[in-house]
Scaffold this motif. Sequence first.
Motif, PDB file in Angstrom:
ATOM      1  N   ASN A  55       0.775  -1.202  -0.095  1.00  0.00           N
ATOM      2  CA  ASN A  55      -0.233   0.094  -0.162  1.00  0.00           C
ATOM      3  C   ASN A  55       0.686   1.226  -0.118  1.00  0.00           C
ATOM      4  OD1 ASN A  55      -2.642  -1.054  -0.202  1.00  0.00           O
ATOM      5  ND2 ASN A  55      -2.535  -1.554   1.937  1.00  0.00           N
ATOM      6  N   GLU A  56       2.141   1.132   0.523  1.00  0.00           N
ATOM      7  CA  GLU A  56       3.095   2.346   0.504  1.00  0.00           C
ATOM      8  C   GLU A  56       4.006   2.256  -0.709  1.00  0.00           C
ATOM      9  OE1 GLU A  56       5.389   1.752   4.007  1.00  0.00           O
ATOM     10  OE2 GLU A  56       3.629   2.273   5.335  1.00  0.00           O
ATOM     11  N   THR A  57       3.651   1.454  -1.664  1.00  0.00           N
ATOM     12  CA  THR A  57       4.377   1.106  -2.935  1.00  0.00           C
ATOM     13  C   THR A  57       3.638   2.297  -4.078  1.00  0.00           C
ATOM     14  OG1 THR A  57       5.043  -0.968  -2.226  1.00  0.00           O
ATOM     15  CG2 THR A  57       5.527  -0.164  -4.732  1.00  0.00           C
ATOM     16  N   PRO A  58       4.444   3.262  -4.552  1.00  0.00           N
ATOM     17  CA  PRO A  58       3.768   3.967  -5.710  1.00  0.00           C
ATOM     18  C   PRO A  58       3.668   3.087  -6.783  1.00  0.00           C
ATOM     19  CG  PRO A  58       5.813   5.078  -4.785  1.00  0.00           C
ATOM     20  CD  PRO A  58       5.959   3.776  -4.226  1.00  0.00           C
ATOM     21  N   GLY A  59       2.551   3.247  -7.444  1.00  0.00           N
ATOM     22  CA  GLY A  59       2.143   2.529  -8.592  1.00  0.00           C
ATOM     23  C   GLY A  59       1.346   1.107  -8.478  1.00  0.00           C
ATOM     24  N   TYR A  60       1.026   0.773  -6.862  1.00  0.00           N
ATOM     25  CA  TYR A  60       0.400  -0.208  -6.508  1.00  0.00           C
ATOM     26  C   TYR A  60      -1.021  -0.279  -6.814  1.00  0.00           C
ATOM     27  CZ  TYR A  60      -1.785  -3.692  -3.446  1.00  0.00           C
ATOM     28  OH  TYR A  60      -2.633  -4.814  -2.974  1.00  0.00           O
ATOM     29  N   GLY A  61      -1.523  -1.322  -7.594  1.00  0.00           N
ATOM     30  CA  GLY A  61      -2.764  -1.245  -8.081  1.00  0.00           C
ATOM     31  C   GLY A  61      -3.929  -1.685  -7.233  1.00  0.00           C
ATOM     32  N   GLY A  62      -3.652  -2.002  -5.836  1.00  0.00           N
ATOM     33  CA  GLY A  62      -4.839  -2.164  -5.052  1.00  0.00           C
ATOM     34  C   GLY A  62      -5.020  -3.621  -4.756  1.00  0.00           C
ATOM     35  N   GLU A  63      -4.452  -4.675  -5.412  1.00  0.00           N
ATOM     36  CA  GLU A  63      -4.701  -6.051  -5.169  1.00  0.00           C
ATOM     37  C   GLU A  63      -3.400  -6.775  -5.497  1.00  0.00           C
ATOM     38  OE1 GLU A  63      -6.664  -8.752  -3.438  1.00  0.00           O
ATOM     39  OE2 GLU A  63      -7.953  -7.183  -4.050  1.00  0.00           O
ATOM     40  N   HIS A  64      -3.405  -7.905  -4.777  1.00  0.00           N
ATOM     41  CA  HIS A  64      -2.287  -8.857  -4.672  1.00  0.00           C
ATOM     42  C   HIS A  64      -2.577 -10.300  -4.349  1.00  0.00           C
ATOM     43  CE1 HIS A  64      -2.002  -7.426  -0.566  1.00  0.00           C
ATOM     44  NE2 HIS A  64      -1.502  -8.546  -0.396  1.00  0.00           N
ATOM     45  N   GLN A  65      -2.016 -11.307  -4.615  1.00  0.00           N
ATOM     46  CA  GLN A  65      -1.804 -12.470  -4.085  1.00  0.00           C
ATOM     47  C   GLN A  65      -0.497 -13.072  -3.505  1.00  0.00           C
ATOM     48  OE1 GLN A  65      -3.350 -15.019  -7.459  1.00  0.00           O
ATOM     49  NE2 GLN A  65      -5.477 -15.003  -6.477  1.00  0.00           N
ATOM     50  N   ILE A  66      -0.537 -13.665  -2.522  1.00  0.00           N
ATOM     51  CA  ILE A  66       0.621 -14.414  -2.114  1.00  0.00           C
ATOM     52  C   ILE A  66       0.646 -15.947  -2.380  1.00  0.00           C
ATOM     53  CG2 ILE A  66       1.935 -14.607   0.122  1.00  0.00           C
ATOM     54  CD1 ILE A  66       0.237 -12.117   1.330  1.00  0.00           C
ATOM     55  N   VAL A  67       1.696 -16.416  -2.924  1.00  0.00           N
ATOM     56  CA  VAL A  67       1.781 -17.776  -3.460  1.00  0.00           C
ATOM     57  C   VAL A  67       2.980 -18.332  -2.775  1.00  0.00           C
ATOM     58  CG1 VAL A  67       1.823 -19.240  -5.468  1.00  0.00           C
ATOM     59  CG2 VAL A  67       0.646 -17.257  -5.584  1.00  0.00           C
ATOM     60  N   ILE A  68       2.579 -19.439  -1.890  1.00  0.00           N
ATOM     61  CA  ILE A  68       3.872 -20.242  -1.213  1.00  0.00           C
ATOM     62  C   ILE A  68       3.838 -21.392  -1.810  1.00  0.00           C
ATOM     63  CG2 ILE A  68       4.572 -21.086   0.880  1.00  0.00           C
ATOM     64  CD1 ILE A  68       2.118 -19.253   2.382  1.00  0.00           C
ATOM     65  N   SER A  69       4.974 -21.659  -2.134  1.00  0.00           N
ATOM     66  CA  SER A  69       5.312 -22.938  -2.959  1.00  0.00           C
ATOM     67  C   SER A  69       6.709 -23.655  -2.274  1.00  0.00           C
ATOM     68  CB  SER A  69       5.432 -22.889  -4.770  1.00  0.00           C
ATOM     69  OG  SER A  69       6.472 -22.006  -5.046  1.00  0.00           O
ATOM     70  N   ARG A  70       6.825 -25.046  -2.816  1.00  0.00           N
ATOM     71  CA  ARG A  70       7.970 -25.547  -2.543  1.00  0.00           C
ATOM     72  C   ARG A  70       8.413 -26.472  -3.744  1.00  0.00           C
ATOM     73  NH1 ARG A  70       9.172 -28.510   3.014  1.00  0.00           N
ATOM     74  NH2 ARG A  70       9.360 -26.317   3.647  1.00  0.00           N
ATOM     75  N   GLU A  71       9.394 -26.191  -4.390  1.00  0.00           N
ATOM     76  CA  GLU A  71       9.825 -26.782  -5.654  1.00  0.00           C
ATOM     77  C   GLU A  71      11.153 -27.802  -5.227  1.00  0.00           C
ATOM     78  OE1 GLU A  71       8.106 -26.941  -8.310  1.00  0.00           O
ATOM     79  OE2 GLU A  71       6.890 -25.464  -7.493  1.00  0.00           O
ATOM     80  N   ALA A  72      11.837 -27.436  -4.236  1.00  0.00           N
ATOM     81  CA  ALA A  72      13.127 -27.895  -3.966  1.00  0.00           C
ATOM     82  C   ALA A  72      13.037 -28.217  -2.241  1.00  0.00           C
ATOM     83  CB  ALA A  72      14.412 -27.447  -4.401  1.00  0.00           C
ATOM     84  N   ALA A  73      14.175 -27.790  -1.689  1.00  0.00           N
ATOM     85  CA  ALA A  73      14.164 -28.220  -0.493  1.00  0.00           C
ATOM     86  C   ALA A  73      13.585 -26.793   0.369  1.00  0.00           C
ATOM     87  CB  ALA A  73      15.756 -28.292   0.135  1.00  0.00           C
TER      88      ALA A  73
END
Length: 164
Positions: A55-73
């Motif tokens: 929200n403090e980042t200039p240019g932020y469009g108001g929506e986001h997603q957080i994706v947690i993954s584990r491909e390796a260790a």
Amino acid sequence: MIRLVSGDLTLWVDGPTPCGRTYPRLPQGIFGRIDDMFTIRGENVYPSEIDAALNETPGYGGEHQIVISREAAMDELLLRVEANAEIFLEDGQGVERFRADVSRRIQKLLGLRTTAEILRKGTLPRTDFKARRVIDDRAVFREMHAQVNSDVLHDSLCPVLRVS
């Protein structure tokens, strides 16, 4: 069973075991927590911290997603962030500058490197719920979601189990 009430995420199975016991059990143990916090590479992360930084980042469009993954260790953190239209209209470097700014802010805040995927405003579904913004794509959670959605185990789920 006290832990179940405290917000742990688990799968409760009724029925006899190979040894003959009939008491409900947790065959796969505790998956994780239902609360907002999650752990990435040993760091406790709260979605509200990420939200505040974006929200403090200039240019932020108001929506986001957080994706947690584990491909390796190690667990990985991907942020899908919407940017305002001006970011895409700049000299071709606007998106890269915005991506670098997001990554720098999150690393400073959390102490974690993240990958930022920049999207046009309106791409992501709108939500006010933090739980809808977090997608846990680690194998143990994919397996748990598959079990939760299967008809075979649907009736034997613990009533405390909440999946969003």
